[in-house]
Design a protein around this motif. Structure first.
Motif, PDB file in Angstrom:
ATOM      1  N   THR A   1       0.825  -1.214   0.000  1.00  0.00           N
ATOM      2  CA  THR A   1       0.000   0.000   0.000  1.00  0.00           C
ATOM      3  C   THR A   1       0.859   1.263   0.000  1.00  0.00           C
ATOM      4  N   SER A   2       2.035   1.207   0.582  1.00  0.00           N
ATOM      5  CA  SER A   2       2.943   2.363   0.515  1.00  0.00           C
ATOM      6  C   SER A   2       3.418   2.599  -0.914  1.00  0.00           C
ATOM      7  N   VAL A   3       3.759   1.534  -1.609  1.00  0.00           N
ATOM      8  CA  VAL A   3       4.183   1.657  -3.006  1.00  0.00           C
ATOM      9  C   VAL A   3       3.029   2.184  -3.857  1.00  0.00           C
ATOM     10  N   LEU A   4       1.819   1.676  -3.621  1.00  0.00           N
ATOM     11  CA  LEU A   4       0.660   2.180  -4.363  1.00  0.00           C
ATOM     12  C   LEU A   4       0.417   3.658  -4.085  1.00  0.00           C
ATOM     13  N   ALA A   5       0.607   4.087  -2.850  1.00  0.00           N
ATOM     14  CA  ALA A   5       0.424   5.506  -2.522  1.00  0.00           C
ATOM     15  C   ALA A   5       1.415   6.373  -3.286  1.00  0.00           C
ATOM     16  N   VAL A   6       2.656   5.921  -3.406  1.00  0.00           N
ATOM     17  CA  VAL A   6       3.668   6.677  -4.156  1.00  0.00           C
ATOM     18  C   VAL A   6       3.306   6.721  -5.639  1.00  0.00           C
TER      19      VAL A   6
ATOM     20  N   SER B   1       0.401   9.018  -6.160  1.00  0.00           N
ATOM     21  CA  SER B   1       0.835  10.395  -5.945  1.00  0.00           C
ATOM     22  C   SER B   1       1.508  10.950  -7.195  1.00  0.00           C
ATOM     23  N   PHE B   2       2.402  10.169  -7.791  1.00  0.00           N
ATOM     24  CA  PHE B   2       3.060  10.604  -9.029  1.00  0.00           C
ATOM     25  C   PHE B   2       2.048  10.794 -10.151  1.00  0.00           C
ATOM     26  N   ARG B   3       1.124   9.847 -10.290  1.00  0.00           N
ATOM     27  CA  ARG B   3       0.115   9.959 -11.344  1.00  0.00           C
ATOM     28  C   ARG B   3      -0.767  11.181 -11.133  1.00  0.00           C
ATOM     29  N   SER B   4      -1.115  11.441  -9.893  1.00  0.00           N
ATOM     30  CA  SER B   4      -1.960  12.595  -9.585  1.00  0.00           C
ATOM     31  C   SER B   4      -1.259  13.903  -9.915  1.00  0.00           C
ATOM     32  N   ARG B   5       0.003  13.989  -9.593  1.00  0.00           N
ATOM     33  CA  ARG B   5       0.752  15.225  -9.839  1.00  0.00           C
ATOM     34  C   ARG B   5       1.065  15.429 -11.317  1.00  0.00           C
ATOM     35  N   ARG B   6       1.181  14.352 -12.071  1.00  0.00           N
ATOM     36  CA  ARG B   6       1.535  14.457 -13.488  1.00  0.00           C
ATOM     37  C   ARG B   6       0.325  14.612 -14.405  1.00  0.00           C
ATOM     38  N   SER B   7      -0.846  14.270 -13.918  1.00  0.00           N
ATOM     39  CA  SER B   7      -2.036  14.301 -14.759  1.00  0.00           C
ATOM     40  C   SER B   7      -2.482  15.740 -15.029  1.00  0.00           C
ATOM     41  N   ARG B   8      -2.869  15.988 -16.263  1.00  0.00           N
ATOM     42  CA  ARG B   8      -3.370  17.311 -16.633  1.00  0.00           C
ATOM     43  C   ARG B   8      -4.881  17.404 -16.501  1.00  0.00           C
ATOM     44  N   ASP B   9      -5.547  16.265 -16.582  1.00  0.00           N
ATOM     45  CA  ASP B   9      -7.000  16.224 -16.465  1.00  0.00           C
ATOM     46  C   ASP B   9      -7.390  16.322 -14.989  1.00  0.00           C
TER      47      ASP B   9
ATOM     48  N   TYR C   1      -6.856   9.880  -8.925  1.00  0.00           N
ATOM     49  CA  TYR C   1      -5.575   9.376  -8.427  1.00  0.00           C
ATOM     50  C   TYR C   1      -5.300   9.872  -7.002  1.00  0.00           C
ATOM     51  N   GLY C   2      -5.685  11.093  -6.711  1.00  0.00           N
ATOM     52  CA  GLY C   2      -5.525  11.608  -5.347  1.00  0.00           C
ATOM     53  C   GLY C   2      -6.372  10.837  -4.350  1.00  0.00           C
ATOM     54  N   ALA C   3      -7.588  10.476  -4.766  1.00  0.00           N
ATOM     55  CA  ALA C   3      -8.462   9.689  -3.895  1.00  0.00           C
ATOM     56  C   ALA C   3      -7.881   8.296  -3.659  1.00  0.00           C
ATOM     57  N   ARG C   4      -7.351   7.690  -4.716  1.00  0.00           N
ATOM     58  CA  ARG C   4      -6.726   6.372  -4.555  1.00  0.00           C
ATOM     59  C   ARG C   4      -5.487   6.450  -3.663  1.00  0.00           C
ATOM     60  N   MET C   5      -4.761   7.557  -3.779  1.00  0.00           N
ATOM     61  CA  MET C   5      -3.607   7.758  -2.911  1.00  0.00           C
ATOM     62  C   MET C   5      -4.059   7.850  -1.449  1.00  0.00           C
ATOM     63  N   ASN C   6      -5.132   8.596  -1.184  1.00  0.00           N
ATOM     64  CA  ASN C   6      -5.659   8.704   0.180  1.00  0.00           C
ATOM     65  C   ASN C   6      -6.085   7.348   0.721  1.00  0.00           C
ATOM     66  N   MET C   7      -6.739   6.537  -0.118  1.00  0.00           N
ATOM     67  CA  MET C   7      -7.154   5.214   0.331  1.00  0.00           C
ATOM     68  C   MET C   7      -5.945   4.332   0.632  1.00  0.00           C
ATOM     69  N   SER C   8      -4.910   4.441  -0.178  1.00  0.00           N
ATOM     70  CA  SER C   8      -3.695   3.654   0.067  1.00  0.00           C
ATOM     71  C   SER C   8      -3.005   4.086   1.358  1.00  0.00           C
ATOM     72  N   ILE C   9      -2.917   5.391   1.574  1.00  0.00           N
ATOM     73  CA  ILE C   9      -2.303   5.890   2.807  1.00  0.00           C
ATOM     74  C   ILE C   9      -3.130   5.479   4.022  1.00  0.00           C
ATOM     75  N   GLY C  10      -4.449   5.545   3.888  1.00  0.00           N
ATOM     76  CA  GLY C  10      -5.323   5.126   4.985  1.00  0.00           C
ATOM     77  C   GLY C  10      -5.138   3.661   5.335  1.00  0.00           C
ATOM     78  N   THR C  11      -5.054   2.822   4.309  1.00  0.00           N
ATOM     79  CA  THR C  11      -4.842   1.390   4.550  1.00  0.00           C
ATOM     80  C   THR C  11      -3.481   1.147   5.194  1.00  0.00           C
ATOM     81  N   THR C  12      -2.465   1.879   4.738  1.00  0.00           N
ATOM     82  CA  THR C  12      -1.141   1.755   5.337  1.00  0.00           C
ATOM     83  C   THR C  12      -1.179   2.103   6.819  1.00  0.00           C
TER      84      THR C  12
ATOM     85  N   PHE D   1      -9.830   7.996   8.735  1.00  0.00           N
ATOM     86  CA  PHE D   1     -10.205   9.272   8.123  1.00  0.00           C
ATOM     87  C   PHE D   1      -9.741   9.330   6.673  1.00  0.00           C
ATOM     88  N   ASN D   2      -8.470   8.962   6.410  1.00  0.00           N
ATOM     89  CA  ASN D   2      -7.956   8.964   5.038  1.00  0.00           C
ATOM     90  C   ASN D   2      -8.698   7.978   4.151  1.00  0.00           C
ATOM     91  N   LEU D   3      -8.991   6.804   4.672  1.00  0.00           N
ATOM     92  CA  LEU D   3      -9.690   5.795   3.893  1.00  0.00           C
ATOM     93  C   LEU D   3     -11.082   6.280   3.491  1.00  0.00           C
TER      94      LEU D   3
END
Length: 101
Positions: A16-21, A24-32, A39-50, A81-83
């Motif tokens: 889940t830590s690797v998924l969060a990273v 995070s990269f996908r969220s920051r690189r995406s233009r849409d 991607y930010g929501a998925r990152m939050n869920m990954s951090i919450g699970t971690t 809360f993050n999840l």
């Protein structure tokens, strides 16, 4: 039994830590903006699970000192809360994504 739980919880924390990273990269690189939100929501869920599994490691696998229980409870609350925030945001951006098509 305890050794197996340590390996499983440790593996879940690493994955889940690797998924969060990655998210995070996908969220920051995406233009849409919708994909950025997804991607930010998925990152939050990954951090919450971690954080939840780190709390479980602290509370279940080690002796229960007061400090460990407090730190584990804080990790559990922050993880939940993050999840839930990630799940809410994911459903919000999924609705926007389906209506944009």
């Amino acid at each position: 039994m305890i050794q197996t739980l340590q390996w499983i919880f440790g593996l879940v924390v690493v994955v889940t830590s690797v998924l969060a990273v990655i998210f995070s990269f996908r969220s920051r690189r995406s233009r849409d903006p919708i994909l950025r939100g997804l991607y930010g929501a998925r990152m939050n869920m990954s951090i919450g699970t971690t954080l939840i599994f780190l709390a479980l490691i602290q509370m279940v696998l080690f002796s229960g000192s007061t400090l460990r229980v407090i730190v584990g409870a804080l990790f559990m609350v922050m993880g939940l809360f993050n999840l839930f925030a990630g799940m809410r945001n994911h459903s919000h951006f999924t609705k926007h994504r389906s209506s944009a098509r």
